[in-house]
Design a protein around this motif. Sequence first.
Motif, PDB file in Angstrom:
ATOM      1  N   MET A   1       0.861  -1.189  -0.102  1.00  0.00           N
ATOM      2  CA  MET A   1       0.091  -0.069   0.075  1.00  0.00           C
ATOM      3  C   MET A   1       0.780   1.280  -0.004  1.00  0.00           C
ATOM      4  SD  MET A   1      -3.441  -0.084   0.106  1.00  0.00           S
ATOM      5  CE  MET A   1      -3.931   1.315   1.107  1.00  0.00           C
ATOM      6  N   ALA A   2       1.831   1.250   0.807  1.00  0.00           N
ATOM      7  CA  ALA A   2       2.658   2.439   0.981  1.00  0.00           C
ATOM      8  C   ALA A   2       3.463   2.757  -0.232  1.00  0.00           C
ATOM      9  CB  ALA A   2       3.529   2.449   2.316  1.00  0.00           C
ATOM     10  N   ALA A   3       4.124   1.414  -0.741  1.00  0.00           N
ATOM     11  CA  ALA A   3       4.867   1.516  -1.840  1.00  0.00           C
ATOM     12  C   ALA A   3       4.198   1.999  -3.216  1.00  0.00           C
ATOM     13  CB  ALA A   3       5.588   0.205  -1.960  1.00  0.00           C
ATOM     14  N   ALA A   4       2.963   1.495  -3.331  1.00  0.00           N
ATOM     15  CA  ALA A   4       2.195   1.812  -4.527  1.00  0.00           C
ATOM     16  C   ALA A   4       1.856   3.521  -4.474  1.00  0.00           C
ATOM     17  CB  ALA A   4       0.940   1.063  -4.657  1.00  0.00           C
ATOM     18  N   ALA A   5       1.351   3.964  -3.131  1.00  0.00           N
ATOM     19  CA  ALA A   5       1.073   5.287  -2.849  1.00  0.00           C
ATOM     20  C   ALA A   5       2.220   6.161  -3.130  1.00  0.00           C
ATOM     21  CB  ALA A   5       0.700   5.574  -1.510  1.00  0.00           C
ATOM     22  N   THR A   6       3.433   5.687  -3.005  1.00  0.00           N
ATOM     23  CA  THR A   6       4.806   6.539  -3.380  1.00  0.00           C
ATOM     24  C   THR A   6       4.738   6.668  -4.940  1.00  0.00           C
ATOM     25  OG1 THR A   6       5.910   5.822  -1.480  1.00  0.00           O
ATOM     26  CG2 THR A   6       7.422   6.508  -3.314  1.00  0.00           C
ATOM     27  N   ALA A   7       4.487   5.399  -5.639  1.00  0.00           N
ATOM     28  CA  ALA A   7       4.335   5.642  -7.034  1.00  0.00           C
ATOM     29  C   ALA A   7       3.387   6.804  -7.624  1.00  0.00           C
ATOM     30  CB  ALA A   7       4.192   4.503  -7.763  1.00  0.00           C
ATOM     31  N   VAL A   8       2.264   6.737  -7.104  1.00  0.00           N
ATOM     32  CA  VAL A   8       0.991   7.723  -7.504  1.00  0.00           C
ATOM     33  C   VAL A   8       1.489   9.023  -6.971  1.00  0.00           C
ATOM     34  CG1 VAL A   8      -1.420   8.297  -7.219  1.00  0.00           C
ATOM     35  CG2 VAL A   8      -0.716   5.820  -7.519  1.00  0.00           C
ATOM     36  N   GLN A   9       1.951   9.472  -5.790  1.00  0.00           N
ATOM     37  CA  GLN A   9       2.298  10.604  -5.444  1.00  0.00           C
ATOM     38  C   GLN A   9       3.547  11.196  -6.054  1.00  0.00           C
ATOM     39  OE1 GLN A   9       3.485   9.562  -1.240  1.00  0.00           O
ATOM     40  NE2 GLN A   9       1.215   9.540  -0.858  1.00  0.00           N
ATOM     41  N   HIS A  10       4.240  10.414  -6.744  1.00  0.00           N
ATOM     42  CA  HIS A  10       5.252  11.018  -7.650  1.00  0.00           C
ATOM     43  C   HIS A  10       4.743  11.734  -9.048  1.00  0.00           C
ATOM     44  CE1 HIS A  10       8.819  11.131 -10.510  1.00  0.00           C
ATOM     45  NE2 HIS A  10       8.289  10.511 -11.176  1.00  0.00           N
ATOM     46  N   LEU A  11       3.777  10.818  -9.496  1.00  0.00           N
ATOM     47  CA  LEU A  11       2.917  11.304 -10.708  1.00  0.00           C
ATOM     48  C   LEU A  11       2.247  12.428 -10.227  1.00  0.00           C
ATOM     49  CD1 LEU A  11       1.733   8.049 -12.372  1.00  0.00           C
ATOM     50  CD2 LEU A  11       3.786   9.170 -12.897  1.00  0.00           C
ATOM     51  N   LEU A  12       1.623  12.803  -9.024  1.00  0.00           N
ATOM     52  CA  LEU A  12       0.950  13.913  -8.770  1.00  0.00           C
ATOM     53  C   LEU A  12       1.954  14.962  -8.507  1.00  0.00           C
ATOM     54  CD1 LEU A  12      -1.346  12.050  -6.105  1.00  0.00           C
ATOM     55  CD2 LEU A  12      -2.341  13.351  -8.228  1.00  0.00           C
ATOM     56  N   ALA A  13       2.991  14.823  -7.857  1.00  0.00           N
ATOM     57  CA  ALA A  13       4.144  15.728  -7.754  1.00  0.00           C
ATOM     58  C   ALA A  13       4.528  16.268  -9.010  1.00  0.00           C
ATOM     59  CB  ALA A  13       5.305  15.281  -6.986  1.00  0.00           C
ATOM     60  N   LEU A  14       4.645  15.478 -10.229  1.00  0.00           N
ATOM     61  CA  LEU A  14       4.904  16.058 -11.471  1.00  0.00           C
ATOM     62  C   LEU A  14       3.801  16.969 -12.274  1.00  0.00           C
ATOM     63  CD1 LEU A  14       6.567  12.936 -12.717  1.00  0.00           C
ATOM     64  CD2 LEU A  14       7.768  14.927 -12.126  1.00  0.00           C
ATOM     65  N   GLY A  15       2.481  16.930 -11.505  1.00  0.00           N
ATOM     66  CA  GLY A  15       1.456  17.726 -12.194  1.00  0.00           C
ATOM     67  C   GLY A  15       0.631  16.972 -12.810  1.00  0.00           C
ATOM     68  N   HIS A  16       0.323  15.624 -12.817  1.00  0.00           N
ATOM     69  CA  HIS A  16      -0.476  14.838 -13.505  1.00  0.00           C
ATOM     70  C   HIS A  16      -1.690  14.799 -12.644  1.00  0.00           C
ATOM     71  CE1 HIS A  16       2.332  13.414 -16.547  1.00  0.00           C
ATOM     72  NE2 HIS A  16       3.077  13.309 -15.578  1.00  0.00           N
ATOM     73  N   ARG A  17      -2.719  14.790 -13.097  1.00  0.00           N
ATOM     74  CA  ARG A  17      -3.982  14.822 -12.525  1.00  0.00           C
ATOM     75  C   ARG A  17      -5.053  13.676 -13.263  1.00  0.00           C
ATOM     76  NH1 ARG A  17      -1.283  16.741  -9.621  1.00  0.00           N
ATOM     77  NH2 ARG A  17      -1.473  18.502  -8.373  1.00  0.00           N
ATOM     78  N   ARG A  18      -4.854  13.434 -14.389  1.00  0.00           N
ATOM     79  CA  ARG A  18      -5.365  12.320 -15.153  1.00  0.00           C
ATOM     80  C   ARG A  18      -4.658  11.248 -15.284  1.00  0.00           C
ATOM     81  NH1 ARG A  18     -10.230  11.421 -17.262  1.00  0.00           N
ATOM     82  NH2 ARG A  18     -10.394  10.212 -19.110  1.00  0.00           N
ATOM     83  N   ILE A  19      -4.661  10.453 -14.274  1.00  0.00           N
ATOM     84  CA  ILE A  19      -3.664   9.210 -14.064  1.00  0.00           C
ATOM     85  C   ILE A  19      -4.307   8.060 -14.088  1.00  0.00           C
ATOM     86  CG2 ILE A  19      -2.126   8.075 -12.422  1.00  0.00           C
ATOM     87  CD1 ILE A  19      -1.678  10.829 -11.101  1.00  0.00           C
ATOM     88  N   GLY A  20      -3.993   7.091 -15.187  1.00  0.00           N
ATOM     89  CA  GLY A  20      -4.457   5.825 -15.332  1.00  0.00           C
ATOM     90  C   GLY A  20      -3.907   4.582 -14.515  1.00  0.00           C
ATOM     91  N   MET A  21      -4.289   3.461 -14.251  1.00  0.00           N
ATOM     92  CA  MET A  21      -3.599   2.275 -13.595  1.00  0.00           C
ATOM     93  C   MET A  21      -3.815   1.128 -14.844  1.00  0.00           C
ATOM     94  SD  MET A  21      -3.931   0.746  -9.969  1.00  0.00           S
ATOM     95  CE  MET A  21      -2.790  -0.800  -9.722  1.00  0.00           C
ATOM     96  N   ILE A  22      -2.872   0.479 -14.838  1.00  0.00           N
ATOM     97  CA  ILE A  22      -2.862  -1.021 -15.398  1.00  0.00           C
ATOM     98  C   ILE A  22      -2.834  -1.862 -14.233  1.00  0.00           C
ATOM     99  CG2 ILE A  22      -1.870  -2.431 -17.010  1.00  0.00           C
ATOM    100  CD1 ILE A  22      -1.029   0.018 -18.663  1.00  0.00           C
ATOM    101  N   SER A  23      -3.577  -2.935 -14.352  1.00  0.00           N
ATOM    102  CA  SER A  23      -3.829  -3.966 -12.808  1.00  0.00           C
ATOM    103  C   SER A  23      -4.199  -5.314 -13.394  1.00  0.00           C
ATOM    104  CB  SER A  23      -4.785  -3.201 -12.122  1.00  0.00           C
ATOM    105  OG  SER A  23      -4.948  -4.270 -10.839  1.00  0.00           O
TER     106      SER A  23
END
Length: 213
Positions: free
Chosen positions: A36-58
């Motif tokens: 959970m924490a590690a995946a949150a880090t990945a998404v937070q990185h994209l948010l920090a780069l300014g991305h707001r329309r973020i997809g997920m492949i699962s």
Amino acid sequence: MQFTDAEIADMMSLGVPIVAVGHNVPGAGCVRIDDMAAAATAVQHLLALGHRRIGMISTFNDQSMFLPVAHARRRAYVETLAVAGIPIAEELVMSVPHGMDGGEQAMRRLLALPDPPTAVFAESDELAFGALSALRRTGRHVSVIGFDDHELSALLDLTTVRQRVFEQGVLAAGMLRRAMTTGDWTPEELLMPTTLVLRASTWPVAVRTAGAG
């Protein structure tokens, strides 16, 4: 992998020390990461780069062997976006079979949307490799972050979350060895750290927008 209740009961009935690697098994020792924490880090990185329309492949609905991990990483994606005040767009979440083919299929579906994502979090590096392949073949530009730091990730310049799988196995073996040599067995859980590895597959959304068209 995910065990059934009957399989867990059969293992526990053996009366020997058992250590799971990757996720919890009731009554067994465990060496794992905090998915959970590690995946949150990945998404937070994209948010920090300014991305707001973020997809997920699962692999959430398609690969039962990895369900505990898939559930945790999908949940982290949803919760991290929610904390950032971003509603979940169901069309941006792709469930595909594990592997490069699944990742490529998912990215092509995302690119075909009227409003495709500017960034994608892939549950694993193998899925991310497929996503990168689709982008290369179509000439499109989408930031991609993976998970695991597969040995090919550096070669493909993939930003990813590194977990030390070999070390997890070593620690699990050490737990079993201590139990066998001392005769003392108390199941314990060891959480291993993860690291965000920055490479060239992610960039600020403004850069992507400027280069589009």
